[in-house]
Design an enzyme around this catalytic site. Structure first.
Site, PDB file in Angstrom:
ATOM      1  N   ARG A   1      -0.933   8.956   1.396  1.00  0.00           N
ATOM      2  CA  ARG A   1      -2.296   9.436   1.110  1.00  0.00           C
ATOM      3  C   ARG A   1      -2.388  10.943   0.987  1.00  0.00           C
ATOM      4  O   ARG A   1      -3.131  11.461   0.146  1.00  0.00           O
ATOM      5  CB  ARG A   1      -3.244   8.968   2.219  1.00  0.00           C
ATOM      6  CG  ARG A   1      -3.508   7.517   2.112  1.00  0.00           C
ATOM      7  CD  ARG A   1      -4.454   7.038   3.180  1.00  0.00           C
ATOM      8  NE  ARG A   1      -4.532   5.591   3.037  1.00  0.00           N
ATOM      9  CZ  ARG A   1      -5.006   4.772   3.957  1.00  0.00           C
ATOM     10  NH1 ARG A   1      -5.444   5.249   5.099  1.00  0.00           N
ATOM     11  NH2 ARG A   1      -5.040   3.483   3.739  1.00  0.00           N
TER      12      ARG A   1
ATOM     13  N   HIS B   1     -11.447  10.021   6.325  1.00  0.00           N
ATOM     14  CA  HIS B   1     -11.237   8.592   6.589  1.00  0.00           C
ATOM     15  C   HIS B   1     -10.743   8.310   7.999  1.00  0.00           C
ATOM     16  O   HIS B   1     -11.213   7.395   8.647  1.00  0.00           O
ATOM     17  CB  HIS B   1     -10.228   8.068   5.563  1.00  0.00           C
ATOM     18  CG  HIS B   1      -9.949   6.609   5.658  1.00  0.00           C
ATOM     19  ND1 HIS B   1     -10.944   5.657   5.541  1.00  0.00           N
ATOM     20  CD2 HIS B   1      -8.783   5.912   5.848  1.00  0.00           C
ATOM     21  CE1 HIS B   1     -10.409   4.443   5.659  1.00  0.00           C
ATOM     22  NE2 HIS B   1      -9.114   4.571   5.862  1.00  0.00           N
TER      23      HIS B   1
ATOM     24  N   HIS C   1      -8.906   9.587   2.606  1.00  0.00           N
ATOM     25  CA  HIS C   1      -8.507   8.432   1.798  1.00  0.00           C
ATOM     26  C   HIS C   1      -8.750   8.800   0.342  1.00  0.00           C
ATOM     27  O   HIS C   1      -9.803   9.342   0.001  1.00  0.00           O
ATOM     28  CB  HIS C   1      -9.335   7.209   2.204  1.00  0.00           C
ATOM     29  CG  HIS C   1      -8.828   5.917   1.637  1.00  0.00           C
ATOM     30  ND1 HIS C   1      -8.889   5.606   0.293  1.00  0.00           N
ATOM     31  CD2 HIS C   1      -8.247   4.849   2.240  1.00  0.00           C
ATOM     32  CE1 HIS C   1      -8.370   4.405   0.099  1.00  0.00           C
ATOM     33  NE2 HIS C   1      -7.967   3.921   1.262  1.00  0.00           N
TER      34      HIS C   1
ATOM     35  N   GLU D   1       0.853  -1.190   0.000  1.00  0.00           N
ATOM     36  CA  GLU D   1       0.000   0.000   0.000  1.00  0.00           C
ATOM     37  C   GLU D   1       0.885   1.235   0.000  1.00  0.00           C
ATOM     38  O   GLU D   1       2.102   1.151   0.193  1.00  0.00           O
ATOM     39  CB  GLU D   1      -0.947  -0.023   1.210  1.00  0.00           C
ATOM     40  CG  GLU D   1      -1.939  -1.183   1.137  1.00  0.00           C
ATOM     41  CD  GLU D   1      -2.989  -1.172   2.240  1.00  0.00           C
ATOM     42  OE1 GLU D   1      -2.966  -0.276   3.098  1.00  0.00           O
ATOM     43  OE2 GLU D   1      -3.830  -2.084   2.228  1.00  0.00           O
TER      44      GLU D   1
ATOM     45  N   ARG E   1      -1.462   9.304   8.683  1.00  0.00           N
ATOM     46  CA  ARG E   1      -1.249   7.907   9.053  1.00  0.00           C
ATOM     47  C   ARG E   1      -0.780   7.084   7.855  1.00  0.00           C
ATOM     48  O   ARG E   1      -1.331   7.196   6.757  1.00  0.00           O
ATOM     49  CB  ARG E   1      -2.547   7.322   9.603  1.00  0.00           C
ATOM     50  CG  ARG E   1      -2.481   5.839   9.849  1.00  0.00           C
ATOM     51  CD  ARG E   1      -3.686   5.317  10.575  1.00  0.00           C
ATOM     52  NE  ARG E   1      -4.907   5.362   9.820  1.00  0.00           N
ATOM     53  CZ  ARG E   1      -5.252   4.511   8.856  1.00  0.00           C
ATOM     54  NH1 ARG E   1      -4.414   3.560   8.477  1.00  0.00           N
ATOM     55  NH2 ARG E   1      -6.429   4.614   8.266  1.00  0.00           N
TER      56      ARG E   1
HETATM   57  C1  SIN Z   1      -7.532   0.663   2.663  1.00  0.00           C
HETATM   58  O1  SIN Z   1      -7.754  -0.530   2.492  1.00  0.00           O
HETATM   59  O2  SIN Z   1      -7.108   1.391   1.776  1.00  0.00           O
HETATM   60  C2  SIN Z   1      -7.822   1.259   4.025  1.00  0.00           C
HETATM   61  C3  SIN Z   1      -6.837   0.805   5.010  1.00  0.00           C
HETATM   62  C4  SIN Z   1      -6.457   1.936   5.928  1.00  0.00           C
HETATM   63  O3  SIN Z   1      -7.294   2.763   6.300  1.00  0.00           O
HETATM   64  O4  SIN Z   1      -5.286   2.046   6.275  1.00  0.00           O
END
Ligand code: SIN
Length: 408
Positions: free
Chosen positions: A281, A342, A233, A118, A377
């Protein structure tokens, strides 16, 4: 079980609240514990977490330090380094506790953990259970919670205020069905009430994320910190039917290679950051906002058309199902997305074990601010922080119950 005065009332049934209750129950079979939820137990942000839980990889000895470095870089230098190191250091214990409790994270064909990538992570290190990690974790833990003889679950009971008395705490609550007033008394209260995304026009958060914990903490005189750092997000569905709580599209899809395009069709992220769609993000959202402003629109587009259909179906069933419900096929259509509120990076000032400036009040999970996240975060660090805080909070509360004079 004494119903008049609970040893501990936990407000909130997400990962933080549920795991605290389970771990406390395991340590103190005689303690009377109540878990309060403003809706049904399954309505919580943890349940909606798709991506997973970031942990140091077991096959790389130095990955804990790299995870620490990634967390601090994502937080733009505003993280508390000791807190970050301590929470990440406890990740293996948390994984063990969850797996012992029946949670099954995805594994590869050799039986080794299967990690997703991610944004902001230098390597794949996100444990997941398909793209419905939170649902799997919470359904497993909630089933266990319902089996505990010393835990009472009160659903649809919204905590409105908390008052600290010399030897106990009073919770003033409302039955959300009929408006009836309910008064509860506890020796100790844990606020595990999640965030405040519902204060924004578009959010990924459940309807209960109204910032109640912040209001209660303010009334109690507990310090609140870093509230200006609400994380957005990048990718929630942006159709006209997706107002209020919008379905999220997990960041792991960009980890699997999906791109963002503007309305002119340009893949714009490489212009903003060398990590492109896997930048942190805050960087991705700022780029999206700039593109949307320039094009005078309220959305950009997620492009999965070049990804393998079998892979998408196998690893992102929630995404495929949400697309189908909106009449979209991600292997053919561009998917309209926009940023949504988010995660509340700030909150009630608390230590990793949830202790606050009031001896009988703890704060854990998203409503607490430990310094783990800084101003932004790192993806999938929230379940990690919530789980570690829950374990440590339960340990502390168990010690308080064993030695009651410790909280006068
Ligand atoms: C996601 O799956 O993108 C959300 C996970 C998160 O909030 O870190």
């Amino acid at each position: 079980m004494n119903n008049a005065v609970d040893d501990v009332v936990i407000v909130g049934g997400g990962l933080a609240g549920t795991l605290t209750a389970l771990e406390l129950s395991r340590r103190c079979a005689e303690a009377s514990i109540t878990v309060l939820t403003a809706s049904s137990l399954d309505v919580c942000a943890s349940m909606m977490a798709q991506g997973g839980m970031a942990v140091p990889r077991v096959d790389r000895a130095d990955d804990a330090e790299v995870h620490v470095a990634d967390t601090i870089a994502a937080g733009n230098g505003h993280c508390d380094v000791d807190v970050v190191r301590s929470i990440i250091g406890d990740a293996p214990r948390l994984v063990h506790v969850l797996e012992t409790g029946g949670v099954r994270f995805d594994r590869d064909v050799h039986g080794a953990p299967s990690y997703a990538c991610e944004g902001g992570h230098q390597c794949a290190r996100v444990l997941r259970a398909s793209d419905a990690t939170g649902a799997h974790v919470m359904q497993t833990l909630h089933a266990e919670l319902r089996r505990q003889r010393n835990v009472r679950i009160r659903e649809h009971c919204r905590c409105m205020s908390v008052r600290v008395r010399p030897n106990h705490v009073l919770l003033s609550c409302m039955n959300v069905h009929d408006g009836d007033h309910i008064m509860l008394t506890a020796r100790s209260v844990v606020l595990a009430m999640g965030g405040s995304g519902q204060l924004y026009a578009h959010t990924s958060n459940p309807p209960t994320a109204m910032g109640d914990a912040l209001r209660i903490a303010e009334e109690l005189g507990l310090p609140l910190r870093d509230l200006e750092w609400m994380q957005f997000h990048p990718t929630a569905f942006a159709t006209s039917t997706c107002s209020g709580t919008a379905p999220l599209i997990t960041e792991a899809i960009r980890g699997a290679g999906a791109w963002l395009r503007n309305t002119a069709g340009e893949r714009f992220m490489p212009r903003y950051d060398a990590r492109a769609e896997l930048a942190t993000r805050d960087v991705v959202v700022a780029a999206m906002r700039e593109e949307m402003e320039r094009e005078a629109t309220d959305r950009v587009w997620l492009d999965c058309r070049h990804l393998d259909r079998q892979h998408l179906v196998a690893h992102f069933p929630t995404f495929i199902e949400n697309c189908r419900a909106l009449g979209l096929d991600p292997t053919v259509d561009l998917i309209p997305v926009r940023p949504v509120a988010h995660y509340q990076c700030g909150g009630i000032a608390a230590s990793i074990d949830g202790s606050t400036s009031l001896a009988r009040i703890s704060a854990i999970g998203e409503c607490a601010r430990t310094g783990m996240h800084g101003s932004n975060r790192l993806a999938s660090n929230s379940l990690l922080e919530a789980g570690v805080m829950a374990m440590r909070c339960a340990e502390r509360l168990a010690a308080d119950i064993a030695h009651p004079t410790m909280i006068a």
